[in-house]
Motif scaffolding. Structure first.
Motif, short mmCIF file in Angstrom:
data_model
loop_
_atom_site.label_atom_id
_atom_site.label_comp_id
_atom_site.label_asym_id
_atom_site.label_seq_id
_atom_site.Cartn_x
_atom_site.Cartn_y
_atom_site.Cartn_z
N PHE A 94 0.83 -1.21 0.00
CA PHE A 94 0.00 0.00 0.00
C PHE A 94 0.86 1.26 0.00
O PHE A 94 0.46 2.28 -0.56
CB PHE A 94 -0.99 -0.04 1.16
CG PHE A 94 -1.95 -1.19 1.00
CD1 PHE A 94 -2.87 -1.19 -0.04
CD2 PHE A 94 -1.90 -2.29 1.83
CE1 PHE A 94 -3.72 -2.26 -0.25
CE2 PHE A 94 -2.75 -3.38 1.64
CZ PHE A 94 -3.66 -3.37 0.60
N ILE A 125 1.70 1.69 -3.67
CA ILE A 125 0.55 2.18 -4.44
C ILE A 125 0.32 3.66 -4.14
O ILE A 125 0.08 4.47 -5.05
CB ILE A 125 -0.73 1.35 -4.14
CG1 ILE A 125 -0.56 -0.07 -4.66
CG2 ILE A 125 -1.95 2.00 -4.76
CD1 ILE A 125 -1.68 -1.03 -4.29
N GLY A 178 -6.84 4.27 -6.82
CA GLY A 178 -7.32 4.47 -5.46
C GLY A 178 -8.71 3.95 -5.21
O GLY A 178 -9.15 3.86 -4.07
N ASP A 179 -9.45 3.59 -6.24
CA ASP A 179 -10.77 3.00 -6.00
C ASP A 179 -10.76 1.55 -6.50
O ASP A 179 -9.71 1.02 -6.87
CB ASP A 179 -11.86 3.84 -6.70
CG ASP A 179 -13.12 3.91 -5.84
OD1 ASP A 179 -13.61 2.84 -5.42
OD2 ASP A 179 -13.62 5.03 -5.59
N LEU A 209 -0.96 -0.90 -14.96
CA LEU A 209 0.34 -1.51 -14.73
C LEU A 209 0.26 -2.58 -13.66
O LEU A 209 -0.01 -2.28 -12.50
CB LEU A 209 1.29 -0.39 -14.25
CG LEU A 209 2.76 -0.44 -14.62
CD1 LEU A 209 2.96 -0.66 -16.10
CD2 LEU A 209 3.40 0.86 -14.17
N GLY A 216 -4.56 2.73 -13.14
CA GLY A 216 -4.76 1.60 -12.25
C GLY A 216 -3.75 0.51 -12.49
O GLY A 216 -2.84 0.65 -13.31
N GLY A 217 -3.92 -0.57 -11.74
CA GLY A 217 -3.00 -1.69 -11.89
C GLY A 217 -3.15 -2.65 -10.74
O GLY A 217 -4.17 -2.66 -10.05
N ASP A 218 -2.14 -3.46 -10.54
CA ASP A 218 -2.15 -4.39 -9.42
C ASP A 218 -0.70 -4.61 -9.02
O ASP A 218 0.21 -4.52 -9.85
CB ASP A 218 -2.82 -5.71 -9.83
CG ASP A 218 -3.40 -6.44 -8.62
OD1 ASP A 218 -3.57 -5.80 -7.56
OD2 ASP A 218 -3.68 -7.64 -8.74
N THR A 219 -0.50 -4.87 -7.73
CA THR A 219 0.86 -5.01 -7.21
C THR A 219 0.91 -6.24 -6.31
O THR A 219 0.06 -6.37 -5.42
CB THR A 219 1.23 -3.77 -6.37
OG1 THR A 219 1.02 -2.60 -7.17
CG2 THR A 219 2.68 -3.81 -5.93
P1 ADP Z 1 -7.95 -4.32 -5.05
O1 ADP Z 1 -7.65 -5.05 -3.78
O2 ADP Z 1 -9.37 -3.89 -5.22
O3 ADP Z 1 -7.37 -5.00 -6.25
P2 ADP Z 1 -5.64 -2.73 -4.77
O4 ADP Z 1 -5.33 -2.46 -3.34
O5 ADP Z 1 -4.90 -3.80 -5.45
O6 ADP Z 1 -7.19 -2.93 -4.90
O7 ADP Z 1 -5.43 -1.39 -5.58
C1 ADP Z 1 -5.85 -0.15 -5.08
C2 ADP Z 1 -5.77 0.87 -6.18
O8 ADP Z 1 -4.44 1.01 -6.60
C3 ADP Z 1 -6.58 0.50 -7.41
O9 ADP Z 1 -7.10 1.70 -7.96
C4 ADP Z 1 -5.53 -0.08 -8.35
O10 ADP Z 1 -5.92 0.08 -9.69
C5 ADP Z 1 -4.31 0.76 -7.99
N1 ADP Z 1 -3.04 0.07 -8.21
C6 ADP Z 1 -2.58 -1.05 -7.60
N2 ADP Z 1 -1.36 -1.38 -8.06
C7 ADP Z 1 -1.05 -0.48 -8.99
C8 ADP Z 1 0.07 -0.28 -9.86
N3 ADP Z 1 1.11 -1.12 -9.88
N4 ADP Z 1 0.04 0.77 -10.70
C9 ADP Z 1 -1.01 1.60 -10.73
N5 ADP Z 1 -2.08 1.48 -9.95
C10 ADP Z 1 -2.12 0.46 -9.08
#
Ligand code: ADP
Ligand code: MG
Length: 329
Positions: free
Chosen positions: A9, A12, A30-31, A91, A124-127
């Motif tokens: 977090f 992010i 963020g959403d 990403l 947006g994305g996922d990490t």
């Molecule tokens: P969720 O648990 O719903 O998947 P996350 O905590 O993974 O939510 O992500 C929170 C926010 O951060 C979301 O808007 C997501 O798109 C963004 N986000 C997460 N990882 C990345 C990244 N590597 N690059 C850009 N945005 C990201």
């Protein structure tokens, strides 16, 4: 500092702070989902690429910043190949917790600089943690006016086959890297910092100049074959028309065996497209306007998907198509 010290977090939040809301973005990072809009009358174009360490890149050959740049550029290239305008970037990032934060930040800088250069906003994305290799997933959404996107299936007999830039440089750089040699800077730049031909793609679309288009990722022969198969036509390439850089020519003068890289080497990220002969003058004008070479390298013929090559002596023979296949190598 390591990635595990900042946490998911923390990372992010750091990414979010560095990214302004761009045009058409109602909710970004963020959403639970991004909320975006497209101009009235446009269709959505979406493209995704995966980059896996040891398959697509090696950290000892590529800097993290170049990797970020390339990850975005190759995806932009797919939107360019549809004649579209890229808009929104997603990403996905999986790295070990031991990764240095400096490396992540360099990667993000490369990715975000390239996105910004094309007015594309990260939304947006996922990490997540990886048990070993870096894994990167890049998605770009773009748009084109309804019925204007250029597919692989529109080539018609009589069309000229055209390509932007030069071919083979990136594959030549990779050839020398694999050999343990240090390639010239111009070749390395073509390999690590490919240029997505977004402006050319969009202008070919807006002016309805290309009937079929693809970007060169797997090699000229293999990518042209995709157009031939999708369009149900034959193609004839003229060997002595292939656009080669001076550096590429110097290498092949010394070692003619490397010439094949122009036809079969991948990762040029130039645009390959077909043009009705009467539009060739307009394409030439575009080449001047963009200061980007565009070369006519052959012609589309009636047929059922056979690709042939006319060599320098005028002899025509069908050529073996072998683009890169991840599972059959
Ligand atoms: P969720 O648990 O719903 O998947 P996350 O905590 O993974 O939510 O992500 C929170 C926010 O951060 C979301 O808007 C997501 O798109 C963004 N986000 C997460 N990882 C990345 C990244 N590597 N690059 C850009 N945005 C990201
Ligand atoms: Mg998530």
């Amino acid at each position: 500092m390591k990635l595990k010290d900042l946490g998911e977090f923390g990372l992010i939040e750091q990414i979010r702070k560095g990214v302004p809301l761009g045009p058409g973005v109602h909710r970004g990072i963020g959403d639970d989902a991004a909320e975006t809009s497209l101009p009235e009358g446009h269709h959505l174009l979406t493209s995704t690429d995966l980059l896996i360490e040891e398959i697509h890149f090696r950290h000892d050959w590529t800097s993290c910043e170049d990797l970020g740049h390339k990850a975005v550029a190759v995806n932009l290239s797919d939107i360019a190949a549809m004649g579209g305008l890229p808009r929104y970037l997603y990403l996905g990032l999986a790295c070990p917790g031991e990764t240095e934060l400096d490396d992540i930040n360099a990667f993000l800088k490369g990715a975000l600089d390239e996105a910004e250069h094309h007015n594309v906003t990260l939304v947006g994305g996922d990490t997540c943690r990886s048990p070993g290799p870096w894994m990167i997933s890049v998605t770009i959404e773009g748009s084109a006016p309804a019925h204007q996107a250029i597919g692989r299936d529109g080539a018609q007999p009589g069309d000229l086959i055209m390509v932007s830039g030069t071919v083979g440089d990136s594959a030549l750089a990779l050839h020398w890297l694999r050999d343990g040699a240090e390639p010239e800077a111009v070749l390395l730049a073509r390999h690590h910092r490919p240029t997505a031909q977004v402006e050319l793609g969009r202008l070919l679309g807006d002016n309805r100049l290309a009937r079929a288009m693809i970007d060169l990722s797997d090699g000229l022969a293999g990518d042209l074959d995709h157009i031939l198969q999708a369009s149900g036509v034959d193609g004839l390439l003229e060997e002595d028309q292939l656009p080669l850089s001076k550096t590429f020519q110097q290498h092949t003068d010394r070692d003619p065996g490397l010439k094949n890289l122009a036809l079969y080497g991948g990762e040029d990220y130039e645009l390959l497209f077909t043009v009705a002969p009467e539009k060739a003058v307009e394409v030439a004008a575009l080449s001047v306007e963009l200061s980007l070479p565009i070369t006519s390298i052959g012609v589309i013929l009636k047929g059922s998907g056979v690709l042939s090559l006319q060599d320098k002596t005028g002899v025509v023979r069908p050529i073996l198509v072998r683009g890169y296949d991840h599972f059959c190598r």
